[in-house]
Design an enzyme around this catalytic site. Structure first.
Site, mmCIF file in Angstrom:
data_model
loop_
_atom_site.group_PDB
_atom_site.id
_atom_site.type_symbol
_atom_site.label_atom_id
_atom_site.label_comp_id
_atom_site.label_asym_id
_atom_site.label_seq_id
_atom_site.Cartn_x
_atom_site.Cartn_y
_atom_site.Cartn_z
ATOM 1 N N GLU A 1 0.840 -1.201 0.000
ATOM 2 C CA GLU A 1 0.000 0.000 0.000
ATOM 3 C C GLU A 1 0.876 1.253 0.000
ATOM 4 O OE1 GLU A 1 -3.471 1.958 2.874
ATOM 5 O OE2 GLU A 1 -2.009 0.541 3.704
ATOM 6 N N HIS A 2 1.788 1.327 0.951
ATOM 7 C CA HIS A 2 2.705 2.459 1.067
ATOM 8 C C HIS A 2 4.142 1.985 0.890
ATOM 9 C CE1 HIS A 2 -0.682 3.425 3.920
ATOM 10 N NE2 HIS A 2 -0.702 4.521 3.191
#
Length: 400
Positions: A299-300
């Site tokens: 996601e990040h």
């Protein structure tokens, strides 16, 4: 942090995905009940799962006004500034219409927002203001006809006034005191109180994501945005205090997973002592790190090393943050892009929430006899190859 080897990463990720699939049977039961029994089912499941009795599902106008008054003046200033920044970024997201002309044929490519969108705002121990803004603003910028929102009634039997107030500041007045799978089902099928929507957007827990997955195709969904993920890749240029704070910040989310990949054992050991949860790994070189990152498709992703900009172009992630002064948390609040991002390795094929999630595209075609005289035989032969002879006849009759 736990020191791991490369081959253990997929095992960690598979364990999360297995947990996700384990709840689908329960969620399917809730969805079917809401589809058949509407508000009664929503209230019943809210009482059973959240231990809360809800009389009226929709937040009243009086409660909206009261919620706005409860937002401190200084907080309103902060919220308005965040709204400006997030709106400015999303206004750059634009798909252009166009018209293509040729002899005998006109094709128009058009874009339109969906008629109605449903937003899901999770509840937490504190009001998730950032999620309210990051989910609502893309829909507002897309000019969706009507926007509704659902959020669990976990604040004194209702929704936290800051969430209600923020939604109202954005012009969203249809707000419903329901959460979980029952909220997703209500928006997907409609109930006596909750109108059926075209698109559902917003992050949630494992039950919310399972529900979104099951209603996908009945309505559009944005992405399956679940528990937070962060991968940090660093060399000896990393600020140990900064990166430790960043890893601890994401580990603050329930069920989150964080990975720290570094080229230096000493740095890895120092960071691992400062971060309680998560995993770290020594990588032989940055190219090896890129391969691991792309296998995870997190996601990040934070990249804190030399040549970080060029490395970012080779990586797969929902959002990428470069350098010691770009923590993941800046994207959670005011950088601009929505922080509703693909999780569970879905960044390999999916994208973060944006204006485009609320836009549909289509084409308008207009032909005349000239087109068929010039190109008809091509279409006719293609239809014949597919043994669709009535299709061929539909084309041929216009050429002869």
């Amino acid at each position: 942090m736990l020191l791991i080897k490369k081959e253990q990463i997929q095992q960690i990720l598979r364990k999360r995905n297995k947990t996700f699939s384990s709840v689908e049977k329960t969620v399917s039961k809730i969805i079917s009940d809401v589809e058949r029994n509407g508000d009664n089912a929503v209230k019943r499941w809210t009482h059973k799962l959240d231990k809360i009795s809800v009389n009226k599902i929709q937040v009243s106008d009086d409660e909206i006004l009261l919620s706005l008054k409860k937002i401190l003046p200084q907080d309103k200033t902060v919220i308005n500034e965040a709204i400006k920044r997030i709106t400015k970024y999303h206004k750059k997201q634009h798909i252009s219409s166009f018209t293509m002309q040729e002899d005998g044929l006109s094709i128009k490519f058009r874009t339109k927002p969906v008629d109605r969108a449903g937003l899901y705002i999770p509840a937490g121990s504190a009001p998730l203001i950032s999620t309210t803004l990051m989910t609502s603003i893309p829909a507002k910028v897309a000019n969706v006809g009507e926007i509704i929102a659902c959020s669990p009634p976990t604040y004194k039997g209702s929704i936290h006034p800051y969430i209600i107030g923020c939604l109202s500041m954005l012009g969203i007045k249809k707000i419903f005191k329901i959460g979980g799978s029952q909220a997703i089902a209500a928006m997907a099928f409609g109930t006596e109180s909750v109108p059926k929507v075209n698109v559902i957007a917003g992050p949630g827990n494992i039950y919310v994501n399972a529900a979104k997955k099951l209603v996908s195709g009945i309505v559009g969904i944005d992405i399956l945005a679940g528990p937070s993920e962060l991968v940090v890749m660093a060399d000896n240029s990393v600020n140990i205090d900064f990166v430790s704070a960043d890893l601890n910040a994401q580990a603050e989310h329930k069920y989150s997973v964080v990975f720290f990949l570094c080229t230096d054992n000493n740095i890895g050991n120092k960071v691992s002592k400062k971060v309680k949860n998560g995993y770290w790994m020594k990588i032989s070189n940055l190219e090896d790190g890129i391969k691991i990152i792309n296998d995870i498709a997190p996601e990040h992703l934070q990249i804190i090393c030399k040549n970080a900009r060029s490395i970012a172009e080779k990586c797969v992630a929902g959002a990428i943050f470069i350098g010691n002064y770009t923590p993941c948390a800046i994207g959670d609040y005011i950088a601009g892009p929505s922080h509703t991002l693909p999780t569970g390795s879905t960044a390999a094929f999916d994208s973060g929430l944006s204006v485009f999630d609320f836009i549909r595209t289509y084409a308008i075609m207009e032909a005349n006899s000239t087109f068929f005289k010039k190109n008809g035989i091509i279409s006719e032969r293609l239809a014949e190859i597919e043994n669709l002879f009535k299709h061929r006849d539909s084309l041929k009759i216009r050429r002869l």
